[in-house]
Design a protein around this motif. Structure first.
Motif, PDB file in Angstrom:
ATOM      1  N   ASN A   1       0.820  -1.203   0.000  1.00  0.00           N
ATOM      2  CA  ASN A   1       0.000   0.000   0.000  1.00  0.00           C
ATOM      3  C   ASN A   1       0.867   1.271   0.000  1.00  0.00           C
ATOM      4  O   ASN A   1       0.633   2.187   0.775  1.00  0.00           O
ATOM      5  CB  ASN A   1      -0.923  -0.037   1.227  1.00  0.00           C
ATOM      6  CG  ASN A   1      -1.859   1.140   1.273  1.00  0.00           C
ATOM      7  OD1 ASN A   1      -2.196   1.714   0.253  1.00  0.00           O
ATOM      8  ND2 ASN A   1      -2.271   1.519   2.467  1.00  0.00           N
ATOM      9  N   ILE A   2       1.875   1.346  -0.874  1.00  0.00           N
ATOM     10  CA  ILE A   2       2.782   2.493  -0.913  1.00  0.00           C
ATOM     11  C   ILE A   2       2.950   2.978  -2.348  1.00  0.00           C
ATOM     12  O   ILE A   2       3.193   2.202  -3.263  1.00  0.00           O
ATOM     13  CB  ILE A   2       4.176   2.125  -0.347  1.00  0.00           C
ATOM     14  CG1 ILE A   2       4.081   1.724   1.126  1.00  0.00           C
ATOM     15  CG2 ILE A   2       5.171   3.267  -0.537  1.00  0.00           C
ATOM     16  CD1 ILE A   2       3.784   2.846   2.089  1.00  0.00           C
TER      17      ILE A   2
ATOM     18  N   ASP B   1      15.149  -3.725   0.993  1.00  0.00           N
ATOM     19  CA  ASP B   1      14.359  -4.139  -0.162  1.00  0.00           C
ATOM     20  C   ASP B   1      13.290  -3.085  -0.474  1.00  0.00           C
ATOM     21  O   ASP B   1      13.060  -2.737  -1.632  1.00  0.00           O
ATOM     22  CB  ASP B   1      13.725  -5.500   0.104  1.00  0.00           C
ATOM     23  CG  ASP B   1      13.051  -6.075  -1.116  1.00  0.00           C
ATOM     24  OD1 ASP B   1      13.672  -6.075  -2.197  1.00  0.00           O
ATOM     25  OD2 ASP B   1      11.881  -6.513  -0.995  1.00  0.00           O
ATOM     26  N   PHE B   2      12.655  -2.545   0.568  1.00  0.00           N
ATOM     27  CA  PHE B   2      11.668  -1.475   0.399  1.00  0.00           C
ATOM     28  C   PHE B   2      12.309  -0.252  -0.265  1.00  0.00           C
ATOM     29  O   PHE B   2      11.730   0.338  -1.191  1.00  0.00           O
ATOM     30  CB  PHE B   2      11.074  -1.107   1.760  1.00  0.00           C
ATOM     31  CG  PHE B   2      10.248   0.140   1.749  1.00  0.00           C
ATOM     32  CD1 PHE B   2       8.949   0.130   1.264  1.00  0.00           C
ATOM     33  CD2 PHE B   2      10.766   1.334   2.237  1.00  0.00           C
ATOM     34  CE1 PHE B   2       8.181   1.291   1.259  1.00  0.00           C
ATOM     35  CE2 PHE B   2      10.011   2.491   2.240  1.00  0.00           C
ATOM     36  CZ  PHE B   2       8.719   2.468   1.751  1.00  0.00           C
TER      37      PHE B   2
ATOM     38  N   GLY C   1      10.894   4.999  -0.200  1.00  0.00           N
ATOM     39  CA  GLY C   1       9.966   5.821   0.566  1.00  0.00           C
ATOM     40  C   GLY C   1       8.688   6.027  -0.229  1.00  0.00           C
ATOM     41  O   GLY C   1       8.443   5.372  -1.232  1.00  0.00           O
ATOM     42  N   GLY C   2       7.865   6.956   0.223  1.00  0.00           N
ATOM     43  CA  GLY C   2       6.636   7.266  -0.486  1.00  0.00           C
ATOM     44  C   GLY C   2       5.486   7.539   0.460  1.00  0.00           C
ATOM     45  O   GLY C   2       5.659   7.667   1.672  1.00  0.00           O
ATOM     46  N   THR C   3       4.310   7.626  -0.128  1.00  0.00           N
ATOM     47  CA  THR C   3       3.093   7.860   0.625  1.00  0.00           C
ATOM     48  C   THR C   3       2.165   6.668   0.458  1.00  0.00           C
ATOM     49  O   THR C   3       2.320   5.878  -0.480  1.00  0.00           O
ATOM     50  CB  THR C   3       2.377   9.134   0.140  1.00  0.00           C
ATOM     51  OG1 THR C   3       2.100   8.998  -1.261  1.00  0.00           O
ATOM     52  CG2 THR C   3       3.222  10.376   0.369  1.00  0.00           C
TER      53      THR C   3
ATOM     54  N   MET D   1       6.675   8.004   4.166  1.00  0.00           N
ATOM     55  CA  MET D   1       7.864   7.204   4.462  1.00  0.00           C
ATOM     56  C   MET D   1       9.021   7.893   3.749  1.00  0.00           C
ATOM     57  O   MET D   1       8.914   8.204   2.555  1.00  0.00           O
ATOM     58  CB  MET D   1       7.702   5.766   3.952  1.00  0.00           C
ATOM     59  CG  MET D   1       6.527   5.012   4.554  1.00  0.00           C
ATOM     60  SD  MET D   1       6.642   4.783   6.326  1.00  0.00           S
ATOM     61  CE  MET D   1       8.085   3.738   6.413  1.00  0.00           C
ATOM     62  N   TYR D   2      10.113   8.131   4.460  1.00  0.00           N
ATOM     63  CA  TYR D   2      11.240   8.867   3.893  1.00  0.00           C
ATOM     64  C   TYR D   2      12.055   8.013   2.925  1.00  0.00           C
ATOM     65  O   TYR D   2      12.034   6.789   2.986  1.00  0.00           O
ATOM     66  CB  TYR D   2      12.147   9.379   5.007  1.00  0.00           C
ATOM     67  CG  TYR D   2      11.449  10.280   5.997  1.00  0.00           C
ATOM     68  CD1 TYR D   2      10.461  11.172   5.608  1.00  0.00           C
ATOM     69  CD2 TYR D   2      11.784  10.239   7.335  1.00  0.00           C
ATOM     70  CE1 TYR D   2       9.832  11.996   6.519  1.00  0.00           C
ATOM     71  CE2 TYR D   2      11.164  11.066   8.270  1.00  0.00           C
ATOM     72  CZ  TYR D   2      10.188  11.941   7.849  1.00  0.00           C
ATOM     73  OH  TYR D   2       9.574  12.750   8.767  1.00  0.00           O
ATOM     74  N   GLY D   3      12.787   8.694   2.042  1.00  0.00           N
ATOM     75  CA  GLY D   3      13.623   8.028   1.051  1.00  0.00           C
ATOM     76  C   GLY D   3      15.006   8.655   0.987  1.00  0.00           C
ATOM     77  O   GLY D   3      15.367   9.511   1.807  1.00  0.00           O
TER      78      GLY D   3
END
Length: 146
Positions: free
Chosen positions: A2-3, A31-32, A38-40, A62-64
Motif C-alpha cells: 500500500n505504498i 528491499d523497500f 519511501g513514499g506515501t 515514508m522517507y527516502g
C-alpha cells in the motif's frame, strides 16, 4: 504493498546511508528502499495501530534517499540522531508530528511510533516511544485503509 513510492534507491545509495549512520539496516527495509525509496500510502491516510496508546494513527510519508529535503532519510537522521535509541533511524512521519522509527538494536528490534511532541496524554519525557511491529515488513503490510 500500500505504498506509492518516490522511485528506487540504488545499492550504492543504501550502502552510503549505512556508512553514515554506522549500522546495517534490515533486509526487508533495504528491499523497500530498492523498490519504492519511501513514499506515501496509496490510500491516503492509511493507519497503523499503536496498542499501548489504543490509537490508530495516520501515516503521512515514508522517507527516502536523494528525495526532497523534507522527506530525506539522511536529513532526519542528522536532525534527531542524538535523541534516538542506539541503532535507530527515523523512517517516516504522521500528520500529528509523530515519527516512525526503525530500531535495529539487539533486543529492541522493530518499528516504533515516537510521540516526540507529546501529542498523546500518555506520553511524557520518560515514556513516549511505542512499539508498532516486530519488523518493517510487518509494519508496512499491517497498514489499514481508512
Amino acid at each position: 504493498m500500500n505504498i506509492k513510492g518516490f522511485g528506487k534507491a540504488t545499492k550504492e545509495m543504501i550502502q552510503s546511508l549505512e556508512q553514515q549512520i554506522g549500522f546495517s539496516l534490515p533486509e526487508d527495509y533495504k528491499d523497500f528502499l530498492r523498490k519504492y525509496n519511501g513514499g506515501t500510502a496509496l490510500v491516503r491516510y492509511s493507519t497503523f495501530y499503536v496498542k499501548e496508546l489504543n490509537e490508530c494513527i495516520l501515516l503521512d510519508v515514508m522517507y527516502g534517499l536523494g528525495v526532497e529535503k523534507s522527506f530525506d532519510l539522511v536529513m532526519w537522521y542528522h536532525e534527531y540522531r542524538d535523541d534516538l535509541l542506539p541503532n535507530s533511524i527515523i523512517i517516516g512521519d504522521c500528520p500529528g508530528s509523530g515519527k516512525i522509527v526503525l530500531v535495529t538494536d539487539l533486543g529492541n528490534e522493530g518499528v516504533y511510533y515516537w510521540d516526540h511532541a507529546f501529542h498523546f496524554a500518555q506520553s511524557d519525557e520518560d515514556a513516549n516511544t511505542y512499539k508498532i511491529a516486530d519488523s518493517f515488513r510487518d509494519f508496512v503490510y499491517g497498514l489499514k485503509h481508512p
